[in-house]
Design a protein around this motif. Structure first.
Motif, mmCIF file in Angstrom:
data_model
loop_
_atom_site.group_PDB
_atom_site.id
_atom_site.type_symbol
_atom_site.label_atom_id
_atom_site.label_comp_id
_atom_site.label_asym_id
_atom_site.label_seq_id
_atom_site.Cartn_x
_atom_site.Cartn_y
_atom_site.Cartn_z
ATOM 1 N N ALA A 74 13.334 5.081 -2.634
ATOM 2 C CA ALA A 74 11.939 4.826 -3.438
ATOM 3 C C ALA A 74 10.837 4.987 -2.032
ATOM 4 O O ALA A 74 11.092 4.281 -1.479
ATOM 5 N N VAL A 75 9.494 4.927 -3.356
ATOM 6 C CA VAL A 75 8.848 5.181 -2.206
ATOM 7 C C VAL A 75 7.852 3.780 -2.495
ATOM 8 O O VAL A 75 7.299 3.275 -1.005
ATOM 9 N N GLY A 76 7.861 3.164 -3.156
ATOM 10 C CA GLY A 76 7.635 1.919 -3.269
ATOM 11 C C GLY A 76 8.340 0.649 -2.440
ATOM 12 O O GLY A 76 9.028 1.308 -3.099
ATOM 13 N N LEU A 99 8.382 12.536 -3.741
ATOM 14 C CA LEU A 99 8.850 12.334 -5.845
ATOM 15 C C LEU A 99 7.548 12.502 -6.303
ATOM 16 O O LEU A 99 6.902 12.591 -7.224
ATOM 17 N N ARG A 243 3.009 0.311 -10.693
ATOM 18 C CA ARG A 243 4.567 -0.780 -11.063
ATOM 19 C C ARG A 243 4.081 -1.766 -12.116
ATOM 20 O O ARG A 243 3.249 -2.151 -12.520
ATOM 21 N N HIS A 290 11.174 3.787 -16.986
ATOM 22 C CA HIS A 290 11.543 4.424 -15.478
ATOM 23 C C HIS A 290 12.028 5.552 -14.834
ATOM 24 O O HIS A 290 12.734 5.793 -14.220
HETATM 25 O O1 LIG Z 1 9.404 3.817 -8.450
HETATM 26 C C1 LIG Z 1 9.632 4.683 -7.709
HETATM 27 C C2 LIG Z 1 9.915 4.151 -5.984
HETATM 28 O O2 LIG Z 1 10.348 5.142 -5.936
HETATM 29 O O3 LIG Z 1 8.910 3.722 -6.293
#
Ligand SMILES: O=CC(=O)O
Ligand SMILES: NC(=O)C1=CN([C@@H]2O[C@H](COP(=O)(O)OP(=O)(O)OC[C@H]3O[C@@H](n4cnc5c(N)ncnc54)[C@H](O)[C@@H]3O)[C@@H](O)[C@H]2O)C=CC1
Length: 329
Positions: A74-76, A99, A243, A290
């Motif tokens: 994930a990036v987050g 993404l 988020r 999501h």
């Molecule tokens: O919620 C997804 C992400 O890649 O961060």
């Protein structure tokens, strides 16, 4: 010894094959799952954990962990206490850029879906309740000429701006809400002169559509609370693909129920996968599970980057997307 990877989340090809070729792969689901994460991380049996949002690495877990790295799919990375990981000498990796477009597309989908009441129309068709064209049926609101406010103007925020401009929207942004940061025109690239930088308070009050693209941090938790919702335009739309905890979801339910907003489009939830009581009963909210990065090509690119991160962490190589460059490895 060959690298040992613990997959707490499954990743698709080519990432999975890359990890199997580079070392030994253990599936978290076969060794106790999430409940066992603290013990697995502390066991010394694995070099790198591959994980996602459901795997929480807090300071207590990290203080005991015997790992070289955490490769987040994930990036987050709000599921990892990055300061504690750095302190423990554990590298943290994520999946930026690959993404961005898919997630920006989902934000646009929600903007268009809520404004044109697509989710209500779809539900009507499935329920067999469409009785023919009517002048007053599910009349929505235009996006052309409307002001889109972007909270957070990083990779995804900018990609949403590009798309919104193509739909004839006016785009304003607050780069680092609730604090401010002046963004120099040269930082804006091709968006220079096409978007306007404002402070957070002005963004809230001017936006017909307010779309959130900030990471979840102590500063951004409940960035959109009851007070902010009350200051938004009566007919505004809130979009959250960032988020869940960035929005006070109970306050949002109240505002939507009271007809204080035109509507909301959500891809993320405060207590995911649960939703705040009452949210699912409201017609003026479009709900997605999501899906931001959920395309085949994007997930493959994320898996490849995650595998490259994990292999580099395990072998002492340069980590392509390292969140904590200060870590002593
Ligand atoms: O919620 C997804 C992400 O890649 O961060
Ligand atoms: N719904 C989904 O499936 C997805 C959700 N996301 C979420 O979107 C977020 C943004 O992703 P990107 O645009 O790639 O990130 P980014 O780092 O490129 O952009 C984030 C922007 O928010 C700003 N910001 C505001 N407050 C901040 C704070 N307190 N600390 C740090 N930065 C702050 C930064 O200055 C930056 O411009 C991710 O953190 C993630 O939570 C990302 C991908 C998919």
């Amino acid at each position: 010894m060959s690298p040992r990877f613990l997959l707490m989340t499954e990743i698709p090809e080519p990432g999975l094959g890359m990890l199997r070729e580079a070392g030994e792969v253990t599936l978290g689901s076969e060794v106790g799952g999430n409940d066992a994460l603290p013990a697995l991380a502390a066991s010394g049996d694995y070099d790198v954990v591959v994980c996602a949002l459901a795997q929480k690495f807090d300071a207590d877990v990290l203080a005991q962990a015997r790992l070289k790295g955490i490769a987040n799919y994930a990036v987050g990375y709000n599921n990892v206490d990055v300061a504690a990981a750095t302190e423990a000498g554990i590298a943290v990796g994520n999946t930026p850029d690959v993404l961005t477009d898919a997630t920006a597309d989902i934000a646009l989908l929600l903007i268009l879906g809520v404004s044109r009441r697509a989710h209500e129309g779809e539900a009507m068709m499935r329920a067999g309740e469409f009785t023919g064209w009517r002048a007053d049926l599910l009349v929505g609101k235009d996006v052309k000429g409307a002001t889109l406010g972007l909270a957070g103007f990083g990779r995804i925020g900018k990609a949403v701006a590009e798309r919104a401009l193509a739909f004839g929207m006016d785009v304003v942004f607050a780069p680092r809400p609730p604090a401010h940061r002046e963004v120099a025109p040269e930082e804006l690239g091709e968006l220079a002169g096409r978007v306007e930088q404002v402070r957070w308070e002005e963004l809230v009050e001017r936006s017909d559509f307010l779309s959130l693209h900030v990471p979840l941090t102590a500063d951004t938790e409940h960035l959109v609370d009851a007070d902010v919702l009350a200051r938004m335009k009566d007919d505004a739309v809130l979009i959250n693909t960032a988020r869940g905890p960035v929005v006070d979801e109970a306050a949002l339910v109240e505002a939507l129920r009271a007809g204080r907003l035109f509507g909301a489009g959500l891809d993320v939830y405060e207590d995911e996968p649960a939703m705040a009581p009452g949210l699912a009963e409201l017609d003026n909210v479009m709900l997605l599970p999501h899906l931001g990065s959920a395309t085949r090509d994007t997930r493959a690119a994320m898996a490849e980057l995650t595998a490259r991160n994990a292999i580099a962490m395990a072998t002492g190589g340069e980590v392509p997307a390292l969140v904590n460059p200060d870590v002593r490895r």
